[in-house]
Motif scaffolding. Structure first.
Motif, PDB file in Angstrom:
ATOM      1  N   MET A   1      20.237 100.937 -72.190  1.00 34.60           N
ATOM      2  CA  MET A   1      21.644 101.048 -72.427  1.00 34.60           C
ATOM      3  C   MET A   1      22.455 101.425 -71.114  1.00 34.60           C
ATOM      4  O   MET A   1      21.798 101.858 -69.921  1.00 34.60           O
ATOM      5  N   ARG A   2      23.696 100.708 -70.974  1.00 37.74           N
ATOM      6  CA  ARG A   2      24.213 100.736 -69.853  1.00 37.74           C
ATOM      7  C   ARG A   2      25.880 100.605 -70.084  1.00 37.74           C
ATOM      8  O   ARG A   2      26.276 100.300 -71.027  1.00 37.74           O
ATOM      9  N   GLY A   3      26.588 101.386 -69.041  1.00 33.59           N
ATOM     10  CA  GLY A   3      28.011 101.365 -69.166  1.00 33.59           C
ATOM     11  C   GLY A   3      28.707 102.516 -69.775  1.00 33.59           C
ATOM     12  O   GLY A   3      27.963 103.209 -70.633  1.00 33.59           O
ATOM     13  N   THR A   4      30.050 102.732 -69.699  1.00 39.94           N
ATOM     14  CA  THR A   4      30.707 103.805 -70.253  1.00 39.94           C
ATOM     15  C   THR A   4      32.000 103.170 -70.854  1.00 39.94           C
ATOM     16  O   THR A   4      32.574 102.399 -70.356  1.00 39.94           O
ATOM     17  N   ALA A   5      32.286 104.032 -71.907  1.00 41.34           N
ATOM     18  CA  ALA A   5      33.713 103.578 -72.528  1.00 41.34           C
ATOM     19  C   ALA A   5      34.653 104.754 -72.568  1.00 41.34           C
ATOM     20  O   ALA A   5      33.933 105.921 -72.722  1.00 41.34           O
ATOM     21  N   VAL A   6      35.785 104.776 -72.129  1.00 40.14           N
ATOM     22  CA  VAL A   6      36.692 105.991 -72.019  1.00 40.14           C
ATOM     23  C   VAL A   6      37.726 105.617 -73.090  1.00 40.14           C
ATOM     24  O   VAL A   6      38.280 104.476 -72.888  1.00 40.14           O
ATOM     25  N   ILE A   7      38.183 106.494 -74.044  1.00 38.04           N
ATOM     26  CA  ILE A   7      39.387 106.333 -74.861  1.00 38.04           C
ATOM     27  C   ILE A   7      40.174 107.300 -74.607  1.00 38.04           C
ATOM     28  O   ILE A   7      39.828 108.278 -74.661  1.00 38.04           O
ATOM     29  N   GLY A   8      41.620 106.760 -74.502  1.00 40.89           N
ATOM     30  CA  GLY A   8      42.679 107.561 -74.269  1.00 40.89           C
ATOM     31  C   GLY A   8      43.890 107.115 -73.566  1.00 40.89           C
ATOM     32  O   GLY A   8      43.811 105.859 -73.261  1.00 40.89           O
ATOM     33  N   GLU A   9      44.637 107.934 -73.279  1.00 38.15           N
ATOM     34  CA  GLU A   9      46.158 107.568 -72.644  1.00 38.15           C
ATOM     35  C   GLU A   9      45.879 106.975 -71.350  1.00 38.15           C
ATOM     36  O   GLU A   9      45.173 107.799 -70.421  1.00 38.15           O
ATOM     37  N   ALA A  10      46.468 106.111 -70.981  1.00 42.88           N
ATOM     38  CA  ALA A  10      47.008 105.554 -69.400  1.00 42.88           C
ATOM     39  C   ALA A  10      48.561 105.671 -69.530  1.00 42.88           C
ATOM     40  O   ALA A  10      49.088 104.895 -70.244  1.00 42.88           O
ATOM     41  N   LEU A  11      49.092 106.369 -68.493  1.00 45.31           N
ATOM     42  CA  LEU A  11      50.572 106.578 -68.388  1.00 45.31           C
ATOM     43  C   LEU A  11      51.116 106.663 -67.019  1.00 45.31           C
ATOM     44  O   LEU A  11      50.180 106.554 -66.052  1.00 45.31           O
ATOM     45  N   VAL A  12      52.437 106.746 -66.888  1.00 42.32           N
ATOM     46  CA  VAL A  12      52.898 106.812 -65.698  1.00 42.32           C
ATOM     47  C   VAL A  12      53.216 108.183 -65.525  1.00 42.32           C
ATOM     48  O   VAL A  12      54.052 108.698 -66.366  1.00 42.32           O
ATOM     49  N   ASP A  13      52.851 109.052 -64.438  1.00 42.92           N
ATOM     50  CA  ASP A  13      53.187 110.255 -64.108  1.00 42.92           C
ATOM     51  C   ASP A  13      54.660 110.253 -63.314  1.00 42.92           C
ATOM     52  O   ASP A  13      54.499 109.245 -62.330  1.00 42.92           O
ATOM     53  N   VAL A  14      55.630 110.934 -63.620  1.00 40.36           N
ATOM     54  CA  VAL A  14      56.909 110.958 -62.744  1.00 40.36           C
ATOM     55  C   VAL A  14      56.942 112.346 -62.435  1.00 40.36           C
ATOM     56  O   VAL A  14      56.968 113.211 -62.910  1.00 40.36           O
ATOM     57  N   VAL A  15      56.836 112.302 -61.094  1.00 42.55           N
ATOM     58  CA  VAL A  15      56.999 113.582 -60.098  1.00 42.55           C
ATOM     59  C   VAL A  15      57.773 113.621 -59.138  1.00 42.55           C
ATOM     60  O   VAL A  15      57.597 112.559 -58.080  1.00 42.55           O
ATOM     61  N   GLY A  16      58.840 114.131 -59.290  1.00 41.37           N
ATOM     62  CA  GLY A  16      59.829 114.556 -58.169  1.00 41.37           C
ATOM     63  C   GLY A  16      60.495 112.972 -58.079  1.00 41.37           C
ATOM     64  O   GLY A  16      60.976 112.766 -56.776  1.00 41.37           O
ATOM     65  N   GLY A  17      60.875 112.376 -58.968  1.00 43.30           N
ATOM     66  CA  GLY A  17      61.314 111.285 -58.874  1.00 43.30           C
ATOM     67  C   GLY A  17      60.417 109.741 -58.507  1.00 43.30           C
ATOM     68  O   GLY A  17      60.659 108.704 -58.604  1.00 43.30           O
ATOM     69  N   GLU A  18      59.104 110.359 -58.109  1.00 43.18           N
ATOM     70  CA  GLU A  18      58.229 109.371 -57.833  1.00 43.18           C
ATOM     71  C   GLU A  18      57.181 108.826 -58.865  1.00 43.18           C
ATOM     72  O   GLU A  18      56.928 109.945 -59.763  1.00 43.18           O
TER      73      GLU A  18
END
Length: 306
Positions: A1-18
């Protein structure tokens, strides 16, 4: 068996306007890929500039995007506010529901945070984990966001933990899930649900693990903290990498005994990964060379109790 699956959010962090690519599960996927593990991330990205930025970030890290991970809505965002100690709090804008695939032929399946425990996704993630191959290591990082996960998050977390071998949470997660409990008591509750290895991070105090009833603690090494964004995720990716690297994942899925040295190795690697992440801005886990260099230094002693 090989490989990894990740389930969940990918988003944009807005920090100090960046703006920076973020999201706990995405950060874990990137961390594992930077350490040389083949990873597919199952998430939800919009057809917009923010989604394209995340796609570029994943591509540079070597993370493959799951085939159903593109949607028509806006890419998710998390606006972060840092306190005087560099700790972040977030305000979220979430559009749509993350699709959850079947988990076949994998060595590792990981899920986390909003995409694992929000009511809209939790049932599908739990079903996918329950239906995964018996030889697949399954892990969870609850990374509690109570304002968007809604009611009954503890019940959903424990239900998913029953299908997991490994659960990693912070002391803040433990308090949110089990008000008034100590971190050891919180770990006991999760272990009672079925997880064989429960790891609790405690910020500057270090971390602790409950492995088949054995409680061990590790002090944090001194480090200059720039911010803590992504620190727990770097710990998680380092932890999972160590379990795969050392073959401890096979012991966990086979039901074999976990040697103290294997747990110590996993905590040492995870702590080193987190120390690198907090020493620089944003969610920026180490690559293999950086982690190898950090592991050359002593990161503290573990004490063990029964």
């Amino acid at each position: 068996m090989r490989g990894t699956a990740v389930i969940g959010e990918a988003l944009v962090d807005v920090v100090g306007g960046e703006e920076h690519p973020g999201g706990s599960p995405m950060n874990v996927a990137v961390g594992l890929a930077r350490l040389g593990e083949p990873v597919v991330l199952h998430t939800l990205l919009g057809a917009d500039a923010r989604g394209d930025r995340i796609r570029d970030h994943l591509d540079r890290a070597g993370v493959v995007l799951g085939p159903e991970s593109s949607g028509d809505g806006a890419t998710w965002t998390a606006t972060a506010t840092l306190d005087d100690e560099g700790r972040a709090s977030y305000r979220f804008a979430l559009d749509g529901v993350i699709p959850v695939p079947a988990l076949d032929g994998l060595r590792l399946a990981h899920a986390g945070s909003i995409g694992a425990l929000r009511a809209q996704e939790a049932g599908a993630v739990r079903a996918a984990f329950q239906g995964a191959d018996a030889a697949t290591l399954r892990s969870l990082d609850p990374n509690i966001r109570a304002d968007v996960m809604g009611e009954h998050v503890r019940e959903r977390m424990l239900a998913l933990a029953r299908a997991c071998h490994v659960v990693k949470l912070s002391d803040e997660d433990a308090l949110a899930l089990f008000p008034g409990a100590t971190v050891r008591e919180a770990a006991d509750r999760i272990a009672e649900a079925g997880a064989r290895l429960v790891v609790v991070t405690r910020g500057g105090e270090g971390c602790a693990a409950l492995a088949d009833g054995v409680w061990s603690e590790r002090r944090a090494a001194p480090v200059t903290v720039v911010d803590t964004i992504g620190a727990g995720d770097a710990f998680m990716s380092g932890l999972l990498f160590a379990l795969l690297r050392d073959g401890t994942d096979r012991l966990l899925v086979d039901g074999s005994a976990l040697p103290a040295a294997a747990v110590e190795s996993a905590l040492t690697t995870a702590s080193a990964s987190a120390s690198i992440a907090v020493s620089r801005a944003g969610a920026n886990p180490p690559d293999a060379a950086e982690l190898d260099a950090a592991l050359g230094a002593s990161l503290g002693d573990a004490t063990e109790t029964g």
